[in-house]
Design a protein around this motif. Sequence first.
Motif, PDB file in Angstrom:
ATOM      1  N   ALA A  49      -5.001   2.219   3.475  1.00  0.00           N
ATOM      2  CA  ALA A  49      -4.233   3.212   2.713  1.00  0.00           C
ATOM      3  C   ALA A  49      -4.197   4.573   3.392  1.00  0.00           C
ATOM      4  N   VAL A  55       0.945   4.142  -2.898  1.00  0.00           N
ATOM      5  CA  VAL A  55       0.651   5.543  -2.572  1.00  0.00           C
ATOM      6  C   VAL A  55       1.811   6.431  -3.008  1.00  0.00           C
ATOM      7  N   CYS A 114     -12.509   2.521   0.644  1.00  0.00           N
ATOM      8  CA  CYS A 114     -11.365   2.450   1.563  1.00  0.00           C
ATOM      9  C   CYS A 114     -11.360   1.230   2.463  1.00  0.00           C
ATOM     10  N   TYR A 125       0.840  -1.209   0.000  1.00  0.00           N
ATOM     11  CA  TYR A 125       0.000   0.000   0.000  1.00  0.00           C
ATOM     12  C   TYR A 125       0.867   1.249   0.000  1.00  0.00           C
ATOM     13  N   GLY A 154     -11.629   8.911   3.287  1.00  0.00           N
ATOM     14  CA  GLY A 154     -11.885   7.511   2.969  1.00  0.00           C
ATOM     15  C   GLY A 154     -13.377   7.309   2.809  1.00  0.00           C
ATOM     16  N   ASP A 159      -9.574   8.035  -0.785  1.00  0.00           N
ATOM     17  CA  ASP A 159      -9.412   6.591  -0.851  1.00  0.00           C
ATOM     18  C   ASP A 159     -10.809   6.038  -1.122  1.00  0.00           C
ATOM     19  N   LEU A 195      -1.366   7.632   2.924  1.00  0.00           N
ATOM     20  CA  LEU A 195      -1.891   8.822   2.247  1.00  0.00           C
ATOM     21  C   LEU A 195      -1.675  10.058   3.117  1.00  0.00           C
TER      22      LEU A 195
END
Length: 199
Positions: A55, A34, A50, A30, A71, A47, A59
Motif C-alpha cells: 500500500a 487508498v 504493512c 490496493y 509503514g 499503513d 499512499l
Amino acid sequence: MSDDHTHVQEFFGVRAADWDSRFPDDGPAYAAAVAELGLREGASVLDAGCGTGRALPPLRTAVGPSGLVVGADLTPAMLQAAVRAGRDRVGRLLLTDVAALPLRSRSLDAVFAAGLIAHLPDPAGNLRELARVVRPGGVLALFHPIGRAALAARQGRRITPDDLRAEPRLRPLLAGSGWRMTSYVDEDARFLALAVRED
C-alpha cells in the motif's frame, strides 16, 4: 513477546519472501482502496500491519512528496521484503506492534490496515491505539483485496457470523474503540470498511 506476537511473526515470517509473488494482481485493489481514503496532498498516513508495503506506493501518490507515509509491521521478514522491493523509498518503515505505536497522539490524518484485524490479539484495544494516533475526523480503512466469503473459500473454511469483519460485529467494535463506521463493502472482489475518528 506474547504468544500472539510469536504466532504472527512465525506465520508471516516464513511467507514473506514470496508474499508479493503469491498475490501479484492485488495492486489495483490496493490503489482503489487508498483512493477511498480521500487523502490530501501533505497528509500523514500510517499503513498498520504493512507487510511487504504494497500500500505504500499508492499512499505516497495520494499524499504527495510533502506528506508523511509510515509503514508499521511486527514481522522483520516482511519489512525486509518491503526494503527489497524498494518500498522503503516511498515511506518510513517501523518494526513495531500496532498495540503500542511509537507515534504522538493525534498526529496522523489516516490509517490504512490491509488484512490486519484478523491478526489482532486485542481488537478493541488495538483499534483504540490506532484511534489514539489519528486526529478527530481522521479516517481508518480496514481492507482486504478479496471479500470475506472468497477469503474463507481460499482458506478452505466457511464464513461465520462471529467473524470480526462481519458488519454486525465490526460496527459496534469500531464504535467502542473511538471510530464511527461510514462505509462497509464486502464483495468477492474486496472488503473495505471505512470509519471516522470520533472526538
